[in-house]
Design an enzyme around this catalytic site. Sequence first.
Site, short mmCIF file in Angstrom:
data_model
loop_
_atom_site.label_atom_id
_atom_site.label_comp_id
_atom_site.label_asym_id
_atom_site.label_seq_id
_atom_site.Cartn_x
_atom_site.Cartn_y
_atom_site.Cartn_z
N ASP A 500 0.83 -1.20 0.00
CA ASP A 500 0.00 0.00 0.00
C ASP A 500 0.86 1.25 0.00
OD1 ASP A 500 -2.11 -1.73 0.18
OD2 ASP A 500 -2.48 -1.39 2.31
N LYS A 569 -6.56 9.97 11.08
CA LYS A 569 -6.34 9.23 9.84
C LYS A 569 -7.38 9.56 8.77
CE LYS A 569 -5.74 4.61 7.87
NZ LYS A 569 -5.61 3.15 8.14
N ASP A 734 -4.37 2.46 -5.03
CA ASP A 734 -3.12 2.79 -4.33
C ASP A 734 -2.58 1.59 -3.57
OD1 ASP A 734 -5.03 2.62 -2.38
OD2 ASP A 734 -4.48 4.47 -1.36
#
Length: 805
Positions: A500, A569, A734
């Site tokens: 990732d 986050k 991603d």
Amino acid sequence: MNTIELHARQVALEEEMRGIGAVNYMRSLTKAQEKGTEVDLKPGQLLLKHCLAKLVPAITEWIESTRSGQARRHASVANWVEQFDPHLVALVALRRVINGISGKASPVTTAVGITQALVDELDHQQFKAQDKEAYKYAVKDAKERTSEGHKRTLMRTRQRKASIPMVEAPEDKLKIGMVLIEMIENHCGIIERVNLKEGTNNTKTYLSGTDEVREWLRKQHEHCAFLAPLWLPMLTQPLPWTSTHTGGYLTTRLSAIKTKNKAYLEELRNLGEAMEPVYSALNHLQETPWRVNRKVYEVMKHVWDKLGGDRAGLPAPQGKVLPEKPHESVTDEEVWKKYRKEMRETIEGNLHNMSKVAATTQKLWVAERFLNEDRFFYPHVMDWRGRAYPVPTFMTPQGDDVGRGLLEFADGKPLGEQGVAWLAVHVANTWGNDKVSFDERIQWVQDNEDLILSYAQDPLVNRGWMDADGPWCFLAACFEWAGYVAEGESWVSHVNVQMDGTCNGLQNFSAMMRDPVGGARVNLLPAPKPSDIYAVVAEEATRIIAAQAAQGHPEATALLGQVNRKLTKTNTMTVPYGVSEWGMRDQCVEVLKKGLEKGWFDLRGADLFATANYLGKVNHAAIGEVVAAATKAMDWLQEVATIVASQGLPVTWTSPIGLPVLQHYRRMLSKRVNFGAGGLQKFTLAILSEDLDKRKQAAGISPNFVHSCDASHMMMTVNLGALNGITAFSFIHDSFGSHAADMPVLTTVLRQAFVDLYSVDVLEKFREEIIAQIGDASLAAQIPPTPQRGELDLSLVLDSEYFFA
């Protein structure tokens, strides 16, 4: 099985897909007619729009003529109705009528229902005006209800709880509804009154759709059923993409790009070789053969069927048992209050759980359907930014942990020495130990090898794997590790190993801005261990909070010492994709709620929503400090898009891979009406205009531009990987994956592709294209220069271990 037999099986499978889709649609139609929600299906929406165009002017004229004294018929009704927007009145009345059009509806029941729905709207307006926050979260909870009755009950309950009085229904409730029904009959011509005998000397009047309308609806539903196949994996390799309409399934036509803009598709069709790199990447993705991971499937099936789910990320099939009601003799109000709260939370949780149960059932059904196939494939298409997606929606390589855990590569590869190391990293990552160095991850696997092997040996007895971040992908990795321990480096591995990016949107912005500060925080630079940007933002947020807590700020005091990466986050990772400060606040509400449930956060007596509002603002400021250069790039893009939109022009650019991108958000000709609980449903009354929606053009440019860049990086990586011998690709925007043995090659090519992508100044290239598109020298002069770039040496990405990890 020879090619001809396999081709025949695939043709039969596609016929089955269409058949299942048609059956599913007709079931949903039957259910909608039973529940009185046929208007929410596409044919119902088309009929609704057609009738609104006729009914809204009629209601408007009626109210205006009554107000002026020209018409006195039903004046009392008009006086009450005129407090509403005519669009809303028409929408409410038509929804009630159309929902009963396929059967026979009582005029009285329908009329009273219309008026009551309008009264409910007054209640919602009053609720919102007197307690905006309570109203907002009541609407949010009501949206999770599956029926209009449940939604209405919840809204009324929350309104009473907020001590806001209900609106009294008018005395002539029946008359109001009957007048509106009469107007629908006269101006829309879709219903008629039917007299039916029901027994001796008993004739009843019903509302029913005219024969013409009922026949039109039947044909429309048949058409929708035909166009709603259940997309499944393919038994043969998908047809390769060579143009926008020549790829994918054998007998079911797809478009390579998901868009309704036919002119844009035609432009792409005429580009020829310029699109070859794009189609090449799509083809490599969809030519990757997969199979069901039988070991994972058998464990999952047992947990689902025998253990009742409710663990390892699986929902409980039956939902939670309702709390026991206290005996009627109990007089303690606190006991009843607790019971009502638990009952409400259980019901809400079970309703939310239903969609998870359906999704899990579908994944297991597809897994069982393909369990004995040696290989199958996922045809891929892309959106207009270039992001690629598999067409099937259940059990896909881009799915959740359950779906990905059920899949493995059909063709295996021996691990080799480097593959062993990458498999160990994958085991640690899927457990959740992914914030430390590679050496520490490998050491963690070695230290916990006995446990890992016990999970692989008997996962139904040794259930510690269920606590992993990705339990099913972790279990698959445990099975693979057991194979390596048994056979060594020669073990033929089928597991999909993923890497990732670190907050990939900010990685792209930091690279295009050559920002050494932001680049270091998202792992563009070599470092002995991975940087955690969410933790960095948390540190900056903590600094801000500490300063304000020292001044006595109540929410800062409540948050002091508690802000960690969990609270930053979501806000941080969505910044590149256009999240607003208000959007951050809403995200913080959900994060704080979860923190309270999990016990790793304490409100310390502060109000949840006030704290979330404050935290969203703090995080917004902290992110601006941590990645200032990226913020400048996003602001510049918005400024350019605003200038272009001011001239009525869409924004177009060519992505680094060569895909022409068209951002063309069109404005609605008519207003949007919020209906049901003040916004539970939104309905647009007319077709799109050719005029631009200038607000959306500005708000959308930052996420769309960076998506076109990360999609280009993905495609460039696929093509470069294929040139270097990689044959299996599992890419999720991603997150890049392949065989453990191929990870050394993949780590090299993905870094090289990223450096190649940003060796060009993509913002300056974007600016040049915009100026050329405008064609007006005076307007072009208004396009500001690109923000000044930093001194980041992009070649350092080639040596950054944790760029993708």
